[in-house]
Design an enzyme around this catalytic site. Structure first.
Site, PDB file in Angstrom:
ATOM      1  N   HIS A 146       0.827  -1.209   0.000  1.00 18.83           N
ATOM      2  CA  HIS A 146       0.000   0.000   0.000  1.00 18.83           C
ATOM      3  C   HIS A 146       0.861   1.259   0.000  1.00 18.83           C
ATOM      4  CE1 HIS A 146      -3.505  -2.500   0.700  1.00 18.83           C
ATOM      5  NE2 HIS A 146      -2.889  -3.068   1.720  1.00 18.83           N
ATOM      6  N   ASN A 426       7.878  18.865  16.776  1.00 17.65           N
ATOM      7  CA  ASN A 426       8.217  17.494  16.401  1.00 17.65           C
ATOM      8  C   ASN A 426       8.718  17.422  14.962  1.00 17.65           C
ATOM      9  OD1 ASN A 426       7.985  14.475  17.086  1.00 17.65           O
ATOM     10  ND2 ASN A 426       6.796  14.622  15.197  1.00 17.65           N
ATOM     11  N   HIS A 471      21.118  28.750   6.738  1.00 19.39           N
ATOM     12  CA  HIS A 471      20.284  28.488   5.564  1.00 19.39           C
ATOM     13  C   HIS A 471      20.247  29.694   4.628  1.00 19.39           C
ATOM     14  CE1 HIS A 471      18.836  24.966   7.789  1.00 19.39           C
ATOM     15  NE2 HIS A 471      18.303  24.544   6.650  1.00 19.39           N
TER      16      HIS A 471
END
Length: 570
Positions: A146, A426, A471
């Protein structure tokens, strides 16, 4: 484990010293629940019938032995995982339970001796990231049909991109030729990139290790001025970081006007080597200092050069003398991952050719107003999302796994299930575990250590600022202009979402909010940086000043275009 299993475990644990080894088939085997009942049934069957084939008994014993060994290894693995998670949570909880700092008017003054003691506290050596043998999460998920279907859907979409390009070229220009001019341009001057990379790797392989080895030997010799020697060697290392790995690669990229992809290779390798060398020094200096204080110590524990060279190319930014290693190299796996990287590269090419370039060529010459901005952002969400997925899959999964396989590096946890995040806190921890570990152990925890385990908010803010600056530095050098879109998004919305969408947010609605914000942010980044890229080409600065270099050209490029049209009309 049910109650029957627990009752079977307790008496076995009490008699562990007297337990026979599993390798002895003649010795009794201690088993649990259904396994013991099964063996008892065999014995009853023998007693009732009086005779049974010996092969049947041996095969049943071997089966039960394999089940017991599998159960034991599974229990040990789960126990190790739970212990590591428990230790990490206890460390974070102990930091959060530190007494809040008292106001200056009510805090007792610290003596010089107490301040000196606080400064000399060192985190115990060995506390940190633990490397274990584990696979990447996508490798496990792709074994499920799947989940693998999603991978097949992306391949089908790539085929449609190629077909659409062929059809459009045939209808508009009457030809069936795949043109890769964009790829040839972005990877221009590649021989110079290879030479620069080789010089960077050679210097990083020799200079930091030789400086550290010489400093460690001076500490072992008990020189009369150890602090002065440490200051000199530390200054030399920082000078090498700033000039050898910092200034020179940037100068090569800027002075030769390297195109974006070639420049990304040089600058990303520059950042990677700087983080690697810092980790090597940061992990080994406390060990040498603690070793020289021991009276019976024969010499400092200096790593071997082979250990350092392996670390330079291993897919981790945390130095260890040893890592878990796989027994063999699966070259078919390496070839598959490298081909997937190449496929992602062509995928990104078609995303820009079909979805970005036709749009931004016209938008860049329009008036920069709210209407143009909104339309541009929402039209850029789809290519931005595709670029996000491609960058993650190509680098964090395929590229790092390919190098890990070639080096037999067994710990493949380069990312976690960031797609299931219900909070941005998270997401930041799970998106890029390799960089997160470096920031956590060498920036966040060291900041807390230097501040006496206080100012957690300041430590988090410092981590965000450092990450955003690096960055934005990478994008500014590689694109050739300063447009701090990512810095503003990271420092404003990133910090805000980190506290609003925290770990206590649960439920699918928060995952939807996280994905919506992520897609919208990718659209803003693709839109604004692409507009500025074309504005820099259409409206170059004739006499640049410092303020003109800082001001985005896309804000006023349409004015230059109008003046050019009027001059041509006159």
């Amino acid at each position: 484990m049910d109650s029957g299993d627990c009752n079977g475990v307790r008496p076995r644990m009490r008699t562990i010293p007297e337990m026979p080894a599993f390798s002895d088939l003649k010795s009794p085997i201690v088993m649990e629940g259904s396994q013991a009942e099964e063996l008892q049934g065999i014995g009853d069957h023998i007693n009732n019938n009086g005779k049974m084939e010996l092969e049947y008994v041996i095969s049943k014993k071997l089966q039960l032995k394999m089940k017991a060994e599998h159960l034991r290894s599974d229990l040990i693995r789960r126990f190790d995982n739970h212990v590591s998670e428990l230790v990490d949570s206890l460390i974070e909880e102990s930091i959060s339970l530190e007494p809040a700092p008292v106001l200056a008017n009510f805090s007792p003054p610290m003596s010089d001796k107490e301040r000196s003691k606080l400064r000399t506290i060192r985190p115990p050596h060995g506390e940190g990231k633990q490397f274990v043998n584990r696979r990447s999460l996508l490798d496990e998920l792709f074994e499920v049909n799947h989940i693998r279907t999603i991978y097949h859907m992306f391949i089908a979409l790539l085929i449609l991109f190629i077909l659409s390009t062929l059809v459009v070229d045939f209808i508009d220009e009457g030809r069936l030729v795949l043109d890769f001019d964009l790829l040839v341009y972005v990877f221009g001057q590649f021989p110079l990139v290879v030479c620069t990379w080789i010089c960077m790797c050679l210097s990083a392989s020799l200079v930091p290790f030789m400086l550290f080895q010489t400093w460690a030997q001076s500490q072992c010799d008990s020189s009369s001025h150890p602090r002065l020697g440490s200051l000199l060697y530390g200054s030399a290392f920082l000078l090498y970081q700033a000039v050898g790995l910092g200034f020179l690669p940037t100068y090569v990229a800027v002075s030769n006007s390297l195109p974006p992809a070639s420049c990304f290779i040089v600058i990303l390798e520059q950042v990677r080597l700087m983080m690697k060398t810092h980790s090597f020094v940061r992990e080994n200096v406390p060990r040498v200092l603690s070793g020289t204080k021991e009276k019976n110590n024969s010499g400092p524990l200096v790593p071997h050069i082979n250990q350092y060279l392996y670390f330079l190319f291993a897919p981790t930014l945390i130095y260890r003398d040893k890592y878990p290693r796989n027994p063999v190299i699966r070259w078919g796996y390496v070839a598959t991952k490298l081909l997937q990287v190449l496929g992602c590269l062509f995928y990104a090419y078609y995303v820009f050719v079909r979805l970005c370039i036709p749009q931004f060529r016209s938008i860049s010459l329009q008036l920069f107003d709210l209407r143009t901005l909104v339309l541009c952002v929402f039209n850029s969400i789809l290519p931005g999302a595709l670029v996000l997925f491609l960058a993650f899959f190509a680098f964090l999964h395929c590229w790092l796994n390919a190098f890990a396989e070639m080096l037999r590096f067994a710990d493949r946890m380069f990312y976690k299930d960031w797609w299931n995040s219900t909070s941005f806190a998270n997401y930041y921890r799970t998106w890029n575990v390799v960089v997160h570990d470096w920031l956590y152990y060498y920036v966040y925890r060291d900041f807390l250590w230097m501040s006496g385990m206080r100012f957690r908010a300041a430590a988090m803010f410092f981590v965000f600022t450092m990450s955003a600056v690096v960055h934005e530095y990478i994008l500014a050098i590689c694109f050739g202009f300063f447009y701090p879109v990512l810095f503003c998004l990271f420092m404003c919305f990133g910090m805000m979402f980190n506290f609003i969408l925290h770990d206590r947010r649960r439920g699918p609605i928060w995952n939807i909010i996280m994905w919506t914000s992520l897609f919208l942010g990718q659209g803003v980044i693709i839109c604004l940086y692409s507009q500025e890229w074309y504005a820099q080409r259409y409206c170059p600065i004739t006499e640049p000043s410092f303020l003109e270099l800082l001001k985005p050209r896309s804000w006023s490029c349409h004015l230059h275009k109008d003046s050019m049209v009027e001059s041509q009309g006159m």
